[in-house]
Scaffold this motif. Structure first.
Motif, PDB file in Angstrom:
ATOM      1  N   ALA A  61       3.506 -46.739 -52.863  1.00 32.28           N
ATOM      2  CA  ALA A  61       4.682 -47.402 -52.294  1.00 32.28           C
ATOM      3  C   ALA A  61       5.895 -46.487 -52.224  1.00 32.28           C
ATOM      4  O   ALA A  61       6.664 -46.537 -51.255  1.00 32.28           O
ATOM      5  CB  ALA A  61       5.028 -48.644 -53.124  1.00 32.28           C
TER       6      ALA A  61
ATOM      7  N   GLU B 283       4.299 -51.508 -46.788  1.00 30.38           N
ATOM      8  CA  GLU B 283       4.212 -52.965 -46.705  1.00 30.38           C
ATOM      9  C   GLU B 283       2.960 -53.383 -45.934  1.00 30.38           C
ATOM     10  O   GLU B 283       2.211 -54.276 -46.362  1.00 30.38           O
ATOM     11  CB  GLU B 283       5.462 -53.534 -46.025  1.00 30.38           C
ATOM     12  CG  GLU B 283       5.398 -55.047 -45.851  1.00 30.38           C
ATOM     13  CD  GLU B 283       6.524 -55.602 -44.997  1.00 30.38           C
ATOM     14  OE1 GLU B 283       6.472 -56.809 -44.673  1.00 30.38           O
ATOM     15  OE2 GLU B 283       7.440 -54.833 -44.641  1.00 30.38           O
TER      16      GLU B 283
ATOM     17  N   SER C 129       7.634 -52.159 -51.857  1.00 27.35           N
ATOM     18  CA  SER C 129       7.859 -51.790 -50.454  1.00 27.35           C
ATOM     19  C   SER C 129       8.881 -52.720 -49.799  1.00 27.35           C
ATOM     20  O   SER C 129       9.676 -52.292 -48.964  1.00 27.35           O
ATOM     21  CB  SER C 129       6.535 -51.810 -49.679  1.00 27.35           C
ATOM     22  OG  SER C 129       5.980 -53.111 -49.636  1.00 27.35           O
ATOM     23  N   LEU C 130       8.862 -53.990 -50.173  1.00 25.56           N
ATOM     24  CA  LEU C 130       9.851 -54.937 -49.656  1.00 25.56           C
ATOM     25  C   LEU C 130      11.235 -54.629 -50.224  1.00 25.56           C
ATOM     26  O   LEU C 130      12.243 -54.669 -49.507  1.00 25.56           O
ATOM     27  CB  LEU C 130       9.440 -56.366 -50.018  1.00 25.56           C
ATOM     28  CG  LEU C 130       8.180 -56.910 -49.315  1.00 25.56           C
ATOM     29  CD1 LEU C 130       7.725 -58.198 -49.976  1.00 25.56           C
ATOM     30  CD2 LEU C 130       8.447 -57.122 -47.831  1.00 25.56           C
TER      31      LEU C 130
ATOM     32  N   LEU D 134       3.465 -54.279 -52.971  1.00 26.06           N
ATOM     33  CA  LEU D 134       4.135 -54.989 -51.879  1.00 26.06           C
ATOM     34  C   LEU D 134       5.581 -55.303 -52.257  1.00 26.06           C
ATOM     35  O   LEU D 134       6.496 -55.131 -51.435  1.00 26.06           O
ATOM     36  CB  LEU D 134       3.381 -56.284 -51.554  1.00 26.06           C
ATOM     37  CG  LEU D 134       3.984 -57.162 -50.451  1.00 26.06           C
ATOM     38  CD1 LEU D 134       4.098 -56.396 -49.134  1.00 26.06           C
ATOM     39  CD2 LEU D 134       3.150 -58.436 -50.264  1.00 26.06           C
TER      40      LEU D 134
ATOM     41  N   GLN E 257      12.962 -51.861 -48.555  1.00 26.86           N
ATOM     42  CA  GLN E 257      13.431 -52.222 -47.203  1.00 26.86           C
ATOM     43  C   GLN E 257      14.559 -53.247 -47.250  1.00 26.86           C
ATOM     44  O   GLN E 257      14.965 -53.769 -46.218  1.00 26.86           O
ATOM     45  CB  GLN E 257      12.279 -52.785 -46.377  1.00 26.86           C
ATOM     46  CG  GLN E 257      11.161 -51.799 -46.089  1.00 26.86           C
ATOM     47  CD  GLN E 257      10.045 -52.456 -45.298  1.00 26.86           C
ATOM     48  OE1 GLN E 257      10.128 -52.629 -44.073  1.00 26.86           O
ATOM     49  NE2 GLN E 257       8.980 -52.835 -45.986  1.00 26.86           N
TER      50      GLN E 257
ATOM     51  N   LYS F 260       7.918 -49.223 -44.734  1.00 29.81           N
ATOM     52  CA  LYS F 260       7.337 -50.152 -43.764  1.00 29.81           C
ATOM     53  C   LYS F 260       5.825 -49.995 -43.691  1.00 29.81           C
ATOM     54  O   LYS F 260       5.079 -50.986 -43.617  1.00 29.81           O
ATOM     55  CB  LYS F 260       7.959 -49.922 -42.378  1.00 29.81           C
ATOM     56  CG  LYS F 260       7.546 -50.956 -41.338  1.00 29.81           C
ATOM     57  CD  LYS F 260       8.324 -50.760 -40.043  1.00 29.81           C
ATOM     58  CE  LYS F 260       7.944 -51.831 -39.021  1.00 29.81           C
ATOM     59  NZ  LYS F 260       8.711 -51.661 -37.757  1.00 29.81           N
TER      60      LYS F 260
ATOM     61  N   SER G  90      10.747 -59.895 -52.031  1.00 30.22           N
ATOM     62  CA  SER G  90      10.401 -59.093 -53.199  1.00 30.22           C
ATOM     63  C   SER G  90      10.639 -59.885 -54.480  1.00 30.22           C
ATOM     64  O   SER G  90       9.821 -59.848 -55.421  1.00 30.22           O
ATOM     65  CB  SER G  90      11.245 -57.815 -53.215  1.00 30.22           C
ATOM     66  OG  SER G  90      10.946 -57.023 -54.339  1.00 30.22           O
TER      67      SER G  90
ATOM     68  N   ARG H 222      -0.142 -55.516 -47.586  1.00 32.22           N
ATOM     69  CA  ARG H 222      -0.457 -56.813 -46.983  1.00 32.22           C
ATOM     70  C   ARG H 222      -1.895 -56.831 -46.474  1.00 32.22           C
ATOM     71  O   ARG H 222      -2.633 -57.804 -46.692  1.00 32.22           O
ATOM     72  CB  ARG H 222       0.506 -57.121 -45.839  1.00 32.22           C
ATOM     73  CG  ARG H 222       1.914 -57.491 -46.277  1.00 32.22           C
ATOM     74  CD  ARG H 222       2.704 -58.097 -45.134  1.00 32.22           C
ATOM     75  NE  ARG H 222       4.097 -58.308 -45.453  1.00 32.22           N
ATOM     76  CZ  ARG H 222       4.568 -59.330 -46.162  1.00 32.22           C
ATOM     77  NH1 ARG H 222       3.723 -60.238 -46.647  1.00 32.22           N
ATOM     78  NH2 ARG H 222       5.869 -59.456 -46.391  1.00 32.22           N
TER      79      ARG H 222
END
Length: 483
Positions: free
Chosen positions: A280, A290, A315-316, A312, A319, A287, A325, A294
């Motif tokens: 990550a 993510e 990564s959220l 995940l 962003q 992006k 998150s 997913r």
């Protein structure tokens, strides 16, 4: 257990006393690196050379300061060291941001790990097998032995070897060329000696792996994985440029593993979370990361997807998708509230939401129970700085420095605290201490001179201490210039 550096007495050594404001003190001596490689390397000199090399590595762009990953690799690495033979000094493990499968060891117990190694390991035993192999290179003193075993080494110096090793870390093919240029031995003899070293490292590394409770068969699994990559690529993985892989080596490792019973090693959540963090934060852009997590969550048939959920969430978070998150982290922390990976991410989330004071409250309770844990302490110091509670940040960093006086990120945070407090004398002194970590002694001396400009005439003791530091930094710069 706290280790202290030995007092060295080496040719043309110049003592430097590492000092920061109220930081613990330790001694470091710079060896004469221009001596012929035929001169035997003592353990003390090997450690000193390793420290000089680490200065240059810290200054490189790929050097990673990630307390969560540092805590993981140090814990795993020290578990292996505790089960290794011929350990003569403490080991230090560090990360480089590099997608290649690679790890390397050099003087004084320093072991560098590429993020790509963790990203492409299937399980913790595979990852540990490479660390165990590198530990064996150090404990068996292969670099020092290579110097001593040269029959015609009039043109080979320790300084030349260091240049080659450092270049190998950045670009393995370039490094091998430098090593070859510094040696009057034939390339074939060098390679043959290297293969013998690999065999010895395989043998000691596998024993260490088994003693530490990992699967000894993971060594051959990892080498087979590398062999597959060689088959389909024009350029071999970086690891193989410094670790030869003749066909017999895989079979030798496989046969050696058969001397041990097959070990069932339960899946390691820390390994899975560390791998997710690498993917990550260091392998993919947020992006893309993510999408990766997913997609894997949708296809997963496993009942335990905490690593994918954690990846995940990171990564959220990166962003600024904070609500999504937060929902994932809330679920993860409800199941495992003391997990350092989750605590670190929760701290990042709270700071991103402008809730630094809440982060301080969260971390303070953990800090009371684990006051010297680097993940908790450095997150608490950072959150306190964000919350403008500079006295708290200063307090926890000073206590932490007593245990880990050379921790680079802690020095950076301390420098930031003094800057925010507008304590100019302490700021410049702390900045000098930080610069010395990179071997930038001229700049460090400049910072001490600036610090002196902000010391009152009545503060005679402080003036004397700073003047002594100024002299030491200048002496160290002269010593480095001789290399």
């Amino acid at each position: 257990m706290q280790y202290k550096r030995p007092l060295l007495s080496l040719l043309t050594a110049v003592a430097l006393q590492w000092q920061g404001s109220a930081l613990a003190q330790s001694e470091f001596n710079l060896p004469d690196l221009g001596t012929s490689a035929s001169q035997a390397l003592s353990i003390e000199k090997e450690q000193a050379i390793g420290d000089v090399m680490m200065m240059q590595i810290r200054a490189g762009a790929g050097f990673i300061q990630d307390p969560v990953l540092d805590e993981y690799v140090s814990s795993l690495g020290n578990k292996l060291v505790a089960n290794a033979d011929d350990v003569r000094f403490p080991f230090k493990f560090f990360w480089l941001k590099n997608p290649d499968i690679n790890a390397f060891a050099f003087y004084g117990g320093h072991v560098g790990v590429h993020t790509g190694l963790l990203a492409q390991s299937d399980n913790e035993s595979q990852f540990a097998s490479v660390l165990g192999h590198e530990i064996a290179h150090v404990t068996q003193r292969h670099i020092a032995r290579r110097l001593q075993n040269q029959k015609d080494n009039s043109a080979l110096t320790v300084a030349g070897m260091i240049a080659g090793i450092l270049a190998t870390i950045v670009a393995p093919d370039a490094g091998m060329a430098i090593l070859s240029a510094n040696s009057t031995q034939s390339a074939l003899n060098n390679l043959s000696h290297s293969r013998k070293a690999e065999q010895e490292a395989d043998r000691f590394g596998m024993k260490t792996l088994k003693n530490a409770g990992f699967d000894p068969y993971a060594s051959s699994e990892f080498l087979s994985k590398l062999a597959e990559q060689v088959r389909y690529k024009n350029k071999p993985p970086a690891f193989l440029l410094t670790h030869p892989l003749p066909e017999t080596r895989i079979s030798d490792v496989r046969l050696r593993a058969e001397q041990y019973e097959k070990v069932y090693v339960p899946s390691s959540l820390n390994f899975a979370l560390a791998k997710a963090r690498v993917l990550a934060r260091y392998q993919y852009e947020p992006k893309i990361a993510e999408q990766f997590f997913r997609s894997n969550l949708e296809r997963s048939s496993s009942l335990d997807n905490r690593d994918l959920e954690y990846g995940l969430a990171l990564s959220l978070l990166d962003q600024k998708k904070l609500k999504e998150s937060e929902a994932i982290l809330k679920k993860l922390r409800s199941e495992d509230p003391n997990n350092l990976f989750y605590i670190d991410a929760q701290t990042d989330l709270l700071i991103a939401k402008g809730q630094a004071k809440e982060a301080v409250t969260l971390l303070s309770s953990f800090h009371d129970l684990r006051p010297n844990n680097q993940v908790i302490t450095l997150n608490l110091a950072n959150a306190a700085i964000e919350a403008k509670d500079f006295e708290l940040a200063l307090q926890v960093l000073k206590v932490f420095a007593l245990e880990k006086p050379e921790h680079n990120l802690a020095k950076q945070l301390l420098t930031k605290v003094y800057e925010e407090q507008n304590n100019k004398a302490a700021f410049h002194e702390a900045k000098a201490d930080l610069l010395s970590q990179y071997g930038a002694y001229t700049k460090a001396a400049d910072e001490i001179q600036k610090a002196l400009n902000h010391v009152e005439d009545s503060e005679e003791i402080k003036q004397q201490r700073l003047k002594a530091l100024l002299s030491q930094y200048r002496q160290m710069q002269k010593a480095l210039a001789k290399l």
